[in-house]
Design an enzyme around this catalytic site. Sequence first.
Site, short mmCIF file in Angstrom:
data_model
loop_
_atom_site.label_atom_id
_atom_site.label_comp_id
_atom_site.label_asym_id
_atom_site.label_seq_id
_atom_site.Cartn_x
_atom_site.Cartn_y
_atom_site.Cartn_z
N ARG A 254 0.85 -1.19 0.00
CA ARG A 254 0.00 0.00 0.00
C ARG A 254 0.89 1.24 0.00
O ARG A 254 2.04 1.19 0.39
CB ARG A 254 -0.93 0.00 1.21
CG ARG A 254 -1.85 -1.23 1.27
CD ARG A 254 -2.84 -1.12 2.41
NE ARG A 254 -3.62 -2.33 2.56
CZ ARG A 254 -4.69 -2.63 1.83
NH1 ARG A 254 -5.11 -1.78 0.91
NH2 ARG A 254 -5.34 -3.75 2.02
N THR A 282 -6.24 2.28 -5.66
CA THR A 282 -5.28 1.99 -6.73
C THR A 282 -5.76 2.57 -8.06
O THR A 282 -4.97 3.12 -8.84
CB THR A 282 -5.08 0.47 -6.87
OG1 THR A 282 -4.61 -0.06 -5.63
CG2 THR A 282 -4.09 0.14 -7.96
N ASP A 310 -13.84 -7.45 -1.57
CA ASP A 310 -15.11 -7.03 -0.97
C ASP A 310 -16.23 -6.87 -1.99
O ASP A 310 -17.37 -6.68 -1.62
CB ASP A 310 -14.93 -5.69 -0.24
CG ASP A 310 -14.08 -5.80 1.00
OD1 ASP A 310 -13.81 -6.95 1.43
OD2 ASP A 310 -13.67 -4.76 1.55
N TYR A 461 -7.17 -13.63 6.60
CA TYR A 461 -5.99 -13.85 5.76
C TYR A 461 -6.02 -15.21 5.06
O TYR A 461 -5.35 -15.39 4.05
CB TYR A 461 -4.72 -13.67 6.59
CG TYR A 461 -4.54 -12.23 7.01
CD1 TYR A 461 -4.07 -11.29 6.11
CD2 TYR A 461 -4.91 -11.80 8.29
CE1 TYR A 461 -3.93 -9.95 6.47
CE2 TYR A 461 -4.78 -10.47 8.65
CZ TYR A 461 -4.29 -9.55 7.74
OH TYR A 461 -4.18 -8.23 8.09
#
Length: 538
Positions: A254, A282, A310, A461
């Site tokens: 990021r 992004t 998501d 994760y």
Amino acid sequence: MATISPAIASNFTPPPSTAAKSSNFFSGVGNRGFRLNFPTKTTRGRKSGNLSVLGCAESRNPPEEIDLSDPNWKIKYERDFEQRFNLPHLTDVFKDLKPRPSTFCLKMRSPVSEDFAGGYPSDEKWNGYINNNDRVLLKVIRYSSQDSAGAECIDPDCTWVEQWVHRAGPREEIYFRPEEVNAAIVTCGGLCPGLNDVIRQIVITLDIYGVKNIVGIPFGYRGFTDKGIKEMPLSRKVVQNIHLSGGSLLGVSRGGPTVREIVDSMEERGTNMLFVLGGNGTHAGAVAIHNECRKRRMKVSVVGVPKTIDNDILLMDKTFGFDTAVEEAQRAINSAYIEAHSAYRGVGLVKLMGRSSGFIAMHASLASGQVDICLIPEVPFHIHGPHGILRHLEYLLDTKGSAVICVAEGAALNLLEKSNATDASGNAVFGDIGVHIQQEIKKYFKELGTSADVKYIDPTYMLRAIRANASDGILCTILGQNAVHGAFAGFSGITVGLCNTHYAYFPIPEVIKYPRLVDPNSRMWHRCLTSTGQPDFI
């Protein structure tokens, strides 16, 4: 300003829908990278000025001002929509740029060369190209009433208005010589199932066109300027089997350098095709790069591929990684069910991803058939009180003996202690709603003098790092192919996505205005409620 429907939960207000304000879609550079300025206040839909907007949370809102008393308002709206969704093209800047016959033809073992008349190996023309005038219909349901479930209406009478977007695919004419292309691929943000699949297919499709100079930029945007990070040469041989594992061959991160520094690096490398895989932030960076390249009159095509587990990108049926995440979430929900069902007055609590959108939690709950309570950011709820979650949970334990709760990470953040912390992308760092609910459950039943055995599972994760399933594998393959087709067609500042089962190109500013949300008045949310049997918790 246009507002969203009463059908949408009272926790979201979109910003103005003017595409020209794309420069405001990102702020903050340097270590913080690109950040979208999403609104945080909440309102309900209402009539505003001359316009009544009754659409759902997706960016299908009309211009800010439409005079419905004008008999030609519908024609004007359709014309405005067409203008907003017009795709930026290299010829907008380079007026004299001439196309050439495409080198993409599946009838040949190698790319078409100019040695052939008209670019083809025989008199028979290949009919696999997309015409530039092909369009995909954005909305397919004609609502007859504002009160219909999921209704998206522009005026009080729910007038049918056609909204068309550009169909994706290979064009008969291209604007780059393959031998002159220096292509770069970058993956930003967090991990998501399918990243390697998209990278692989971009490289393979570039190779079919005849491109030989392809590199990967490691670790997101920071790979453009970090002297310790070397670009990775890519070829068919390098990417042949990378889709068999999760993660990203190129790595992710990021944040990153400024737009100017990125474009400076692209100039130095001679990059003239950039493929950006990432989410809203992004893509905000991608459109900023596109604008800077235009400002410098660089012949560069910047194409995005939406990557968000998501599923919160506007206008698209779904984004890659979502199906895999929902499938993998079944394992966590099933484990929670077994733990709860096997314990005396057991409660299985599963927290799934969804910062502002509850698509994963909703679809996972529907798919499992084992969830009793599904909590998402778009639907307000109370934990305590006569209609709260805890009272319903008490009823479930008394009648069923166990219960399973599925909660999205961004649900009811107002219940958590506020923090000003942000990650490298500028996103707020959330408290753990799952831990909070777990503690409230234990406290509530302890005060009642009864027991509740709570098992909390957070598979975040595990969902992000696994290999894409078959459904996502197909989606990633087609997205990667169409990204390359769009770049060769001369488009820039665009992204590719699935729209009403067809693939389309979108101007990036139109899909990053704000996150796509679950509509609490949609049939899908109603189906989820039917499955769980939960009441309103307000």
